[in-house]
Design a protein around this motif. Sequence first.
Motif, PDB file in Angstrom:
ATOM      1  N   VAL A  40       0.858  -1.185   0.000  1.00 49.28           N
ATOM      2  CA  VAL A  40       0.000   0.000   0.000  1.00 49.28           C
ATOM      3  C   VAL A  40       0.894   1.235   0.000  1.00 49.28           C
ATOM      4  N   GLU A  41       0.451   2.296  -0.696  1.00 43.91           N
ATOM      5  CA  GLU A  41       1.233   3.530  -0.759  1.00 43.91           C
ATOM      6  C   GLU A  41       0.299   4.680  -1.076  1.00 43.91           C
ATOM      7  N   TRP A  42       0.599   5.875  -0.510  1.00 38.96           N
ATOM      8  CA  TRP A  42      -0.198   7.034  -0.886  1.00 38.96           C
ATOM      9  C   TRP A  42       0.615   8.317  -0.819  1.00 38.96           C
ATOM     10  N   TRP A  43       0.158   9.293  -1.614  1.00 39.20           N
ATOM     11  CA  TRP A  43       0.654  10.658  -1.609  1.00 39.20           C
ATOM     12  C   TRP A  43      -0.532  11.557  -1.263  1.00 39.20           C
ATOM     13  N   PHE A  61      -3.877   6.815  -3.976  1.00 40.07           N
ATOM     14  CA  PHE A  61      -3.503   5.565  -3.309  1.00 40.07           C
ATOM     15  C   PHE A  61      -3.093   4.538  -4.355  1.00 40.07           C
ATOM     16  N   LYS A  62      -2.057   3.755  -4.027  1.00 43.07           N
ATOM     17  CA  LYS A  62      -1.577   2.675  -4.895  1.00 43.07           C
ATOM     18  C   LYS A  62      -1.524   1.403  -4.065  1.00 43.07           C
ATOM     19  N   GLY A  63      -1.974   0.289  -4.640  1.00 45.91           N
ATOM     20  CA  GLY A  63      -1.931  -0.971  -3.911  1.00 45.91           C
ATOM     21  C   GLY A  63      -1.972  -2.162  -4.847  1.00 45.91           C
ATOM     22  N   TYR A  64      -1.887  -3.336  -4.238  1.00 44.70           N
ATOM     23  CA  TYR A  64      -1.905  -4.593  -4.989  1.00 44.70           C
ATOM     24  C   TYR A  64      -2.965  -5.518  -4.394  1.00 44.70           C
ATOM     25  N   PHE A  65      -3.609  -6.303  -5.255  1.00 42.49           N
ATOM     26  CA  PHE A  65      -4.566  -7.307  -4.786  1.00 42.49           C
ATOM     27  C   PHE A  65      -3.805  -8.545  -4.352  1.00 42.49           C
ATOM     28  N   GLN A 198       3.491   8.122   2.226  1.00 41.47           N
ATOM     29  CA  GLN A 198       3.574   6.975   3.120  1.00 41.47           C
ATOM     30  C   GLN A 198       3.481   5.690   2.312  1.00 41.47           C
ATOM     31  N   TRP A 199       4.232   4.674   2.746  1.00 39.55           N
ATOM     32  CA  TRP A 199       4.189   3.386   2.057  1.00 39.55           C
ATOM     33  C   TRP A 199       4.549   2.271   3.036  1.00 39.55           C
ATOM     34  N   GLY A 200       3.892   1.114   2.851  1.00 43.02           N
ATOM     35  CA  GLY A 200       4.126  -0.021   3.739  1.00 43.02           C
ATOM     36  C   GLY A 200       3.028  -1.044   3.624  1.00 43.02           C
ATOM     37  N   GLY A 201       2.632  -1.607   4.773  1.00 44.03           N
ATOM     38  CA  GLY A 201       1.695  -2.727   4.749  1.00 44.03           C
ATOM     39  C   GLY A 201       0.474  -2.546   5.616  1.00 44.03           C
TER      40      GLY A 201
END
Length: 341
Positions: A40-43, A61-65, A198-201
């Motif tokens: 997960v990541e966001w600006w 927001f950016k993420g992966y399924f 921010q980015w992480g889990g």
Amino acid sequence: MKPLWLSLMLLLAACVPALQEVDPVRAPQADNWGPNPSPVEWWYISAYVPEAGIAFHWAIFKGYFTPRIGPAFLGLLYPGPFHASHLAVTDLREGRKFFDERSDFRPDAPRGDAIIEFPPLRIEQGDWKLIQQGASYRLTAGPLDLRLTPRKPAVVHPPGYSGTAEVGRMYYVSYTRLGLEGRINGREVWGEAWMDHQWGGQLSGREALWDWFGLHLSDGSDLMLYRVKKPPSAGQAEGEVVQLAGSRTDPQGRIAELKDLRMTPLKRWTSPSGRSYALSWKVEAEGLQLELNPVRQDQELLTTSTGVAYWEGPVQGGGSWQGQPVEARGMGEFVAGTYRP
């Protein structure tokens, strides 16, 4: 022969790229503003501009399924990343709130139309764009047409991340004070803004809730206040607080942890959706005394693109730093949980 479910899970794991979680002993670099291989990541950019009677919040927001984030079967069809954007503008003169959102899966968007590149930073989702132009950034999104110029260097908030192992962690860097000029809804605006990466889990609304402030003080310093919580159990008004994190960036751009931080809710507000938000606060730390209040109560955002309910809006207050009086203004963000229309 492997069962079908196991074969599908192995296929999913092969489709999703290797993703990195936060290492709590390794702080990020303050110049990390590009995309990272994180779940997960966001600006985020926000500002309260009282001189123009305007406040706004924009985030992508950016993420992966992944099997943890789900729904897992989408990882087979769309290994990602996927993107969603939020835009909220509050006209304080007219007492109106505007909210819009986008995602890769909206009917009128070609899948994968979002672009995130660095360096220089270039973020686009359709015609919503944040483009780095030399030492400044240009943000154009709906009614926003703004130039943002950092007045202090980027900083890493101690201890380098928000959250815990239990609720998930996010690396955290910011420009705590940017000069802002341009137009919103055709109205000329000028003032100061805040910009986060921010980015992480951490899964917002599901595994972690929070109460957050980004504040500009009248002495030229900036405060970040973060109270991370578990989702509440049945019968609880709010979940257990698992982390209190706060930092002060001084007028010269040097950052330090706020020691002995305490954040005490004073008044709550129930939104039309029935959710309860603590909007007025007493904040205490070594050398710091503040009381903060919302400029406007009705700032809840119910998002379909990310499935999260949160309050985002302008706040103001006052108190003292090291015995000297200060005034504070900025934005607050309070995440209440998940939302399904």
